[in-house]
Write a protein that holds these residues in place. Structure first.
Motif, short mmCIF file in Angstrom:
data_model
loop_
_atom_site.label_atom_id
_atom_site.label_comp_id
_atom_site.label_asym_id
_atom_site.label_seq_id
_atom_site.Cartn_x
_atom_site.Cartn_y
_atom_site.Cartn_z
N ALA A 1 -29.85 -5.30 25.86
CA ALA A 1 -31.37 -5.80 25.05
C ALA A 1 -32.13 -6.48 26.52
O ALA A 1 -31.51 -7.63 27.60
N SER A 2 -33.45 -5.97 26.95
CA SER A 2 -33.89 -6.34 28.07
C SER A 2 -35.71 -6.56 27.07
O SER A 2 -36.20 -6.07 25.88
N LYS A 3 -36.34 -7.93 27.91
CA LYS A 3 -37.23 -8.05 27.37
C LYS A 3 -37.96 -8.78 28.85
O LYS A 3 -38.01 -9.44 28.97
N ARG A 4 -39.51 -8.38 28.32
CA ARG A 4 -40.22 -8.43 29.82
C ARG A 4 -41.21 -9.57 29.22
O ARG A 4 -41.72 -8.46 28.17
N TYR A 5 -42.23 -10.59 29.60
CA TYR A 5 -43.30 -11.39 29.38
C TYR A 5 -44.46 -10.83 31.07
O TYR A 5 -43.83 -11.12 32.13
N GLY A 6 -44.95 -9.76 30.61
CA GLY A 6 -45.75 -9.38 32.28
C GLY A 6 -44.99 -9.30 32.81
O GLY A 6 -44.65 -7.75 33.01
N ALA A 7 -44.33 -8.81 33.94
CA ALA A 7 -43.85 -8.65 35.29
C ALA A 7 -43.06 -9.55 35.57
O ALA A 7 -41.49 -8.76 36.09
N LEU A 8 -42.15 -10.31 33.98
CA LEU A 8 -41.57 -10.98 34.69
C LEU A 8 -39.94 -10.51 33.34
O LEU A 8 -40.74 -10.72 32.03
N LYS A 9 -38.84 -9.99 33.92
CA LYS A 9 -37.97 -9.64 33.05
C LYS A 9 -37.25 -10.78 32.70
O LYS A 9 -36.12 -11.42 33.61
N VAL A 10 -37.04 -11.26 31.47
CA VAL A 10 -36.62 -12.35 31.20
C VAL A 10 -34.85 -12.00 30.41
O VAL A 10 -34.30 -13.19 30.72
N THR A 11 -34.89 -10.93 29.64
CA THR A 11 -33.70 -10.63 29.26
C THR A 11 -33.34 -9.01 30.21
O THR A 11 -34.09 -8.18 29.90
N ASP A 12 -31.84 -8.52 30.64
CA ASP A 12 -32.33 -7.15 31.44
C ASP A 12 -30.97 -6.92 30.97
O ASP A 12 -29.51 -7.01 32.17
N GLU A 13 -31.21 -6.01 30.45
CA GLU A 13 -29.52 -4.68 30.45
C GLU A 13 -28.65 -5.64 29.90
O GLU A 13 -27.24 -6.03 29.71
N LEU A 14 -29.38 -6.92 29.18
CA LEU A 14 -27.64 -7.88 29.09
C LEU A 14 -27.07 -7.32 27.27
O LEU A 14 -27.68 -6.97 26.47
N SER A 15 -26.05 -7.38 27.99
CA SER A 15 -24.80 -7.10 26.34
C SER A 15 -23.61 -7.78 26.61
O SER A 15 -23.60 -8.79 27.53
N PHE A 16 -23.60 -8.54 25.24
CA PHE A 16 -21.93 -9.09 25.11
C PHE A 16 -21.54 -8.23 23.54
O PHE A 16 -22.66 -7.93 22.89
N SER A 17 -20.60 -9.43 23.56
CA SER A 17 -20.48 -9.41 21.67
C SER A 17 -19.32 -10.42 21.22
O SER A 17 -18.87 -11.51 22.53
N LEU A 18 -19.72 -10.58 20.55
CA LEU A 18 -18.70 -12.25 19.34
C LEU A 18 -18.29 -11.36 18.64
O LEU A 18 -18.87 -10.45 17.84
N ALA A 19 -16.98 -11.89 18.67
CA ALA A 19 -15.63 -11.35 17.12
C ALA A 19 -15.68 -12.32 15.83
O ALA A 19 -16.41 -13.28 16.23
N GLU A 20 -15.82 -12.21 15.43
CA GLU A 20 -15.51 -12.98 14.12
C GLU A 20 -14.83 -14.42 14.36
O GLU A 20 -13.43 -13.90 14.06
N GLY A 21 -14.87 -14.73 13.60
CA GLY A 21 -14.55 -16.78 14.10
C GLY A 21 -14.41 -17.15 15.58
O GLY A 21 -13.97 -18.41 16.18
N GLU A 22 -15.38 -16.43 16.07
CA GLU A 22 -15.07 -17.31 17.90
C GLU A 22 -16.33 -18.03 17.56
O GLU A 22 -16.84 -18.18 17.39
N ALA A 23 -15.83 -19.14 19.57
CA ALA A 23 -16.74 -19.55 19.70
C ALA A 23 -17.29 -18.95 20.87
O ALA A 23 -16.06 -19.04 21.62
N LEU A 24 -18.40 -18.96 21.24
CA LEU A 24 -18.81 -18.77 22.60
C LEU A 24 -19.84 -19.50 23.02
O LEU A 24 -21.00 -20.37 22.45
N GLY A 25 -19.24 -19.85 24.33
CA GLY A 25 -20.73 -20.94 25.21
C GLY A 25 -21.32 -19.56 26.06
O GLY A 25 -20.49 -19.35 26.28
N VAL A 26 -22.65 -20.77 26.31
CA VAL A 26 -23.58 -20.20 27.10
C VAL A 26 -23.76 -20.61 27.90
O VAL A 26 -24.32 -21.40 27.90
N LEU A 27 -24.23 -20.35 28.90
CA LEU A 27 -24.22 -21.33 30.07
C LEU A 27 -25.14 -20.19 31.39
O LEU A 27 -25.27 -19.01 30.75
N GLY A 28 -26.07 -21.15 31.90
CA GLY A 28 -26.79 -20.43 33.31
C GLY A 28 -28.10 -21.47 33.16
O GLY A 28 -28.40 -22.52 32.88
N PRO A 29 -28.58 -21.82 34.65
CA PRO A 29 -29.65 -22.10 35.20
C PRO A 29 -30.77 -22.26 34.21
O PRO A 29 -31.06 -21.58 33.40
#
Ligand SMILES: Nc1ncnc2c1ncn2[C@@H]1O[C@H](COP(=O)(O)OP(=O)(O)OP(=O)(O)O)[C@@H](O)[C@H]1O
Length: 241
Positions: free
Chosen positions: A11-39
């Motif tokens: 999944a990619s999303k651009r605002y003007g020149a800024l690529k905010v998500t860049d071919e982002l792929s991940f998955s979540l299993a049913e019942g799972e708890a996934l943490g997301v970190l990042g600056p």
């Protein structure tokens, strides 16, 4: 192997020149708890917007329980069981706490009035807001607005709960109470993706971590390995290897 509950595919999303998500792929299993970190500015909240339909990807897809939901509007995704809290709480300020929840239950979970009332009493209890039920949402303290943000998401009866920085600004005691609440939500079978800078709280809950940097997946894996990884130390925590 069974179908993941949630899958982002390049999944990619651009605002003007800024690529905010860049071919982002991940998955979540049913019942799972996934943490997301990042600056700050890495694209984490935008990733949630792609999942809820607040924003459509320029390229790529979002799959939920095996279905390509990319073309669906936010309301349809909510009806399917995707619930979300926002980083900046925006309750219906002129309504009471209880009314805010009832709106979520009736329009998000499509409950009738009686079912909605019953469900929302339970949500108030679970989120520690029972004593605020009749208070106008616009008059709540920051802590209670954060609780309400979680409660509004729960009012929609999510199967997948997306939490966006709900522990920020809490005392240690409050963060511990929040962790207990989220554990109880999980025990009811709700799958969770949690974006959080308060790492201790996050690590107390999640099974797995992903780290996003410049809109792309930097690393993923079990929390211990991810937190010890060189990429995370360098990029997220600003520590030189
Ligand atoms: N609607 C928009 N229009 C233009 N730029 C946007 C828009 N939404 C987000 N951005 C930009 O995209 C980048 C990523 O924003 P996003 O909120 O997804 O990051 P984040 O990882 O959630 O950050 P934080 O940890 O600070 O909340 C930022 O530079 C932000 O300014």
């Amino acid at each position: 192997m069974s179908e993941p509950l949630l899958r982002l595919h390049q999944a990619s999303k651009r605002y003007g020149a800024l690529k905010v998500t860049d071919e982002l792929s991940f998955s979540l299993a049913e019942g799972e708890a996934l943490g997301v970190l990042g600056p700050n500015g890495a694209g984490k909240s935008t990733m949630f917007n792609l999942i809820t339909g607040d924003v459509r990807p320029d390229v790529g897809q979002v799959f939920y329980a095996g279905e390509d939901i990319t073309p669906l509007p936010p309301s349809a995704r909510c009806h399917k069981g995707i619930g979300r809290s926002y980083q900046v709480p925006h309750p219906l300020a002129g309504m009471t706490v209880f009314e805010n929840l009832v709106v979520g239950a009736m329009y998000g979970a499509l409950l009738d009035e009686e079912e909605a009332y019953e469900h929302c009493v339970g949500v108030l209890d679970r989120t520690g807001l029972s004593h605020r039920a009749n208070q106008l949402a616009g008059t709540l303290t920051l802590l209670d607005r954060k609780r309400l943000e979680l409660a509004r998401a729960l009012a929609t009866k999510p199967k997948l709960l997306l939490l966006d920085e709900i522990a920020g600004g809490l005392t240690d005691q409050e963060a511990k109470a929040l962790v207990c609440t989220i554990d109880a939500i999980r025990a009811d079978g709700v799958s969770i993706v949690w974006i959080e800078h308060v790492v201790n709280a996050l690590l107390a809950v999640v099974d797995r971590l992903i780290v996003i940097n410049f809109g792309a997946l930097l690393t993923e894996g079990d929390p211990e390995t991810v937190m010890a990884s060189r990429e995370v130390r360098e990029v997220y925590m600003g520590i030189e290897a």
